[in-house]
Design a protein around this motif. Structure first.
Motif, PDB file in Angstrom:
ATOM      1  N   GLY A 159       0.816  -1.209   0.000  1.00 29.44           N
ATOM      2  CA  GLY A 159       0.000   0.000   0.000  1.00 29.44           C
ATOM      3  C   GLY A 159       0.852   1.262   0.000  1.00 29.44           C
ATOM      4  N   LEU A 160       1.932   1.254   0.804  1.00 29.74           N
ATOM      5  CA  LEU A 160       2.837   2.408   0.835  1.00 29.74           C
ATOM      6  C   LEU A 160       3.564   2.564  -0.492  1.00 29.74           C
ATOM      7  CD1 LEU A 160       4.335   1.980   4.432  1.00 29.74           C
ATOM      8  CD2 LEU A 160       2.647   3.665   3.666  1.00 29.74           C
ATOM      9  N   LEU A 161       3.963   1.428  -1.096  1.00 31.28           N
ATOM     10  CA  LEU A 161       4.651   1.487  -2.389  1.00 31.28           C
ATOM     11  C   LEU A 161       3.759   2.124  -3.454  1.00 31.28           C
ATOM     12  CD1 LEU A 161       7.018   0.564  -4.288  1.00 31.28           C
ATOM     13  CD2 LEU A 161       5.690  -1.521  -4.675  1.00 31.28           C
ATOM     14  N   ILE A 162       2.493   1.732  -3.463  1.00 32.42           N
ATOM     15  CA  ILE A 162       1.577   2.232  -4.491  1.00 32.42           C
ATOM     16  C   ILE A 162       1.203   3.699  -4.241  1.00 32.42           C
ATOM     17  CG2 ILE A 162      -0.710   1.945  -5.545  1.00 32.42           C
ATOM     18  CD1 ILE A 162       1.231  -0.252  -6.267  1.00 32.42           C
ATOM     19  N   SER A 163       1.043   4.075  -2.964  1.00 32.19           N
ATOM     20  CA  SER A 163       0.499   5.402  -2.661  1.00 32.19           C
ATOM     21  C   SER A 163       1.547   6.463  -2.341  1.00 32.19           C
ATOM     22  CB  SER A 163      -0.474   5.299  -1.474  1.00 32.19           C
ATOM     23  OG  SER A 163       0.207   4.847  -0.313  1.00 32.19           O
ATOM     24  N   ARG A 166       7.464   7.106  -6.016  1.00 30.10           N
ATOM     25  CA  ARG A 166       7.435   7.523  -7.426  1.00 30.10           C
ATOM     26  C   ARG A 166       7.024   6.359  -8.329  1.00 30.10           C
ATOM     27  NH1 ARG A 166       9.439  11.709 -10.244  1.00 30.10           N
ATOM     28  NH2 ARG A 166       9.987  11.372 -12.431  1.00 30.10           N
ATOM     29  N   LEU A 167       7.547   5.151  -7.990  1.00 31.02           N
ATOM     30  CA  LEU A 167       7.157   3.974  -8.768  1.00 31.02           C
ATOM     31  C   LEU A 167       5.652   3.735  -8.658  1.00 31.02           C
ATOM     32  CD1 LEU A 167       7.821   1.424 -10.412  1.00 31.02           C
ATOM     33  CD2 LEU A 167       8.267   0.244  -8.232  1.00 31.02           C
ATOM     34  N   GLY A 168       5.117   3.890  -7.434  1.00 27.30           N
ATOM     35  CA  GLY A 168       3.685   3.707  -7.248  1.00 27.30           C
ATOM     36  C   GLY A 168       2.878   4.724  -8.048  1.00 27.30           C
ATOM     37  N   MET A 169       3.381   5.952  -8.099  1.00 29.66           N
ATOM     38  CA  MET A 169       2.693   6.988  -8.869  1.00 29.66           C
ATOM     39  C   MET A 169       2.662   6.612 -10.350  1.00 29.66           C
ATOM     40  SD  MET A 169       3.723  11.012  -9.230  1.00 29.66           S
ATOM     41  CE  MET A 169       5.236  10.589 -10.117  1.00 29.66           C
ATOM     42  N   GLN A 170       3.781   6.066 -10.852  1.00 34.77           N
ATOM     43  CA  GLN A 170       3.822   5.657 -12.253  1.00 34.77           C
ATOM     44  C   GLN A 170       2.890   4.472 -12.503  1.00 34.77           C
ATOM     45  OE1 GLN A 170       7.987   4.911 -12.930  1.00 34.77           O
ATOM     46  NE2 GLN A 170       8.486   7.077 -13.148  1.00 34.77           N
ATOM     47  N   ILE A 171       2.820   3.562 -11.526  1.00 35.86           N
ATOM     48  CA  ILE A 171       1.917   2.414 -11.674  1.00 35.86           C
ATOM     49  C   ILE A 171       0.470   2.883 -11.721  1.00 35.86           C
ATOM     50  CG2 ILE A 171       1.008   0.373 -10.498  1.00 35.86           C
ATOM     51  CD1 ILE A 171       3.843  -0.165  -9.471  1.00 35.86           C
ATOM     52  N   PHE A 190       9.947  -0.833 -19.322  1.00 36.30           N
ATOM     53  CA  PHE A 190      10.628  -1.186 -18.069  1.00 36.30           C
ATOM     54  C   PHE A 190       9.640  -1.231 -16.907  1.00 36.30           C
ATOM     55  CE2 PHE A 190      12.866   0.233 -14.177  1.00 36.30           C
ATOM     56  CZ  PHE A 190      13.757  -0.822 -14.053  1.00 36.30           C
ATOM     57  N   LEU A 191       8.679  -0.291 -16.889  1.00 36.48           N
ATOM     58  CA  LEU A 191       7.670  -0.273 -15.833  1.00 36.48           C
ATOM     59  C   LEU A 191       6.860  -1.569 -15.841  1.00 36.48           C
ATOM     60  CD1 LEU A 191       6.115   1.260 -13.606  1.00 36.48           C
ATOM     61  CD2 LEU A 191       4.642   2.179 -15.401  1.00 36.48           C
ATOM     62  N   TYR A 192       6.482  -2.028 -17.011  1.00 34.26           N
ATOM     63  CA  TYR A 192       5.710  -3.270 -17.109  1.00 34.26           C
ATOM     64  C   TYR A 192       6.531  -4.462 -16.605  1.00 34.26           C
ATOM     65  CZ  TYR A 192       1.878  -1.231 -19.817  1.00 34.26           C
ATOM     66  OH  TYR A 192       0.788  -0.522 -20.220  1.00 34.26           O
ATOM     67  N   THR A 193       7.824  -4.480 -16.958  1.00 35.04           N
ATOM     68  CA  THR A 193       8.674  -5.577 -16.486  1.00 35.04           C
ATOM     69  C   THR A 193       8.771  -5.581 -14.964  1.00 35.04           C
ATOM     70  OG1 THR A 193       9.979  -5.431 -18.524  1.00 35.04           O
ATOM     71  CG2 THR A 193      10.957  -6.621 -16.691  1.00 35.04           C
TER      72      THR A 193
END
Length: 306
Positions: A159-163, A166-171, A190-193
């Protein structure tokens, strides 16, 4: 029926729920961001179990086996995404289903070739081998409790990673509009990988943890994959919060249904008939629950873009 037995089954339901969350989180993340139906997700669960059992047997350490299963599942997921999955993003869902089903068959035969057809057995670490006494004097297996704690910690971290990152923001942006974030300079390939490898690592971790509760064998991922699909339909496709809530609901409904229904039916019929009918109804409960949820919430309890 004693209170201790009821609470034990309740905790078993939570343990099943967090295990389903580890599977469903990766599955819903991959579908939500990439729009990909990945039937091979259960095979990554199986690979995690086999790698953990094999490495633990070779090194004598469950923890090394667990770490190896994470690395192996993530690396395999990244390779599969680059070699196979990347070619499916612009194809329709039928092509994706057929291609990932082919991967299921290839993984099953590959694992059978490497490890044989006989199941492997994985012992939990010595520190978690016995029971612990919970408040109220209830004894409960330490390993099952560790799975619950690990699942909750991973849910918080995810949850912290997604919210918060920066990676979470891109996801999250990738879920909403992949063309726009690609136009803004984000390396979408790269994001999809990374997302696929993250989902694979979660599946591999779940397979390794479950491997100490049951035998590790070819095909062990398929039943869990079906439950994971039920979870993401109930929770809402692409929603991590929905996957968490739905996983706990499905885990509790399935476990408590199998525990309570034969007991309740034994009051109105013979015990042997109650066990048979109760088990049959219990196996259908989560699908009835899914049907009810879809009637009132066609996009699931927590739609990703709500």
């Amino acid at each position: 029926m004693s209170t201790a037995l009821f609470l034990e089954q309740l905790l078993n339901g939570l343990q099943l729920g967090v295990t389903l969350f580890l599977m469903a989180a990766g599955l819903t993340l991959i579908f939500g961001v990439m729009g990909l139906i990945n039937l091979a997700h259960g095979s990554l669960f199986m690979v995690g179990g086999f790698v953990c059992a094999a490495v633990a047997a070779a090194t004598g350490s469950f923890w090394i086996g667990l770490a190896a299963s994470l690395v192996a599942a993530a690396a395999l997921g990244a390779i599969v995404e680059i070699v196979v999955i990347r070619r499916l993003y612009d194809r329709d869902h039928l092509d994706q289903v057929l291609a990932t089903f082919a991967l299921v068959l290839m993984f099953s035969e590959g694992v059978r070739f490497l490890f044989g057809s006989f199941p492997l057995y994985l012992d939990p670490p010595a520190i978690l081998a016995g029971p612990v006494t919970l408040p109220g004097g209830l004894p409960y297996p330490a390993y099952r409790l560790a799975i619950i704690v690990a699942g909750v910690l991973i849910a918080i971290g995810l949850g912290l990673l997604i919210s918060r990152t920066r990676l979470g923001m891109q996801i999250r942006a990738g879920e909403a509009d992949r063309e726009m974030i690609a136009a803004l300079g984000v390396d979408i390939r790269f994001l999809y990988t990374v997302v696929f490898a993250l989902g694979a690592a979660l599946a591999g971790f779940a397979g390794a943890m479950i491997g100490a509760l049951q035998s590790v064998q070819v095909g062990m991922g398929e039943p869990v994959l079906i439950l994971a699909f039920v979870v993401i339909v109930i929770g809402g496709i692409g929603s991590i919060r929905g996957a968490l809530v739905a996983s706990l609901i499905v885990g509790l409904v399935d476990t408590m249904g199998r525990f309570l229904l034969p007991t309740l039916l034994s009051g109105v019929m013979e015990a042997s008939a109650a066990r048979g009918i109760g088990s049959a109804i219990a196996s259908m409960l989560i699908y009835l629950l899914m049907a009810v949820v879809l009637v009132f919430k066609p996009k699931g309890l927590f739609p990703a873009n709500a």
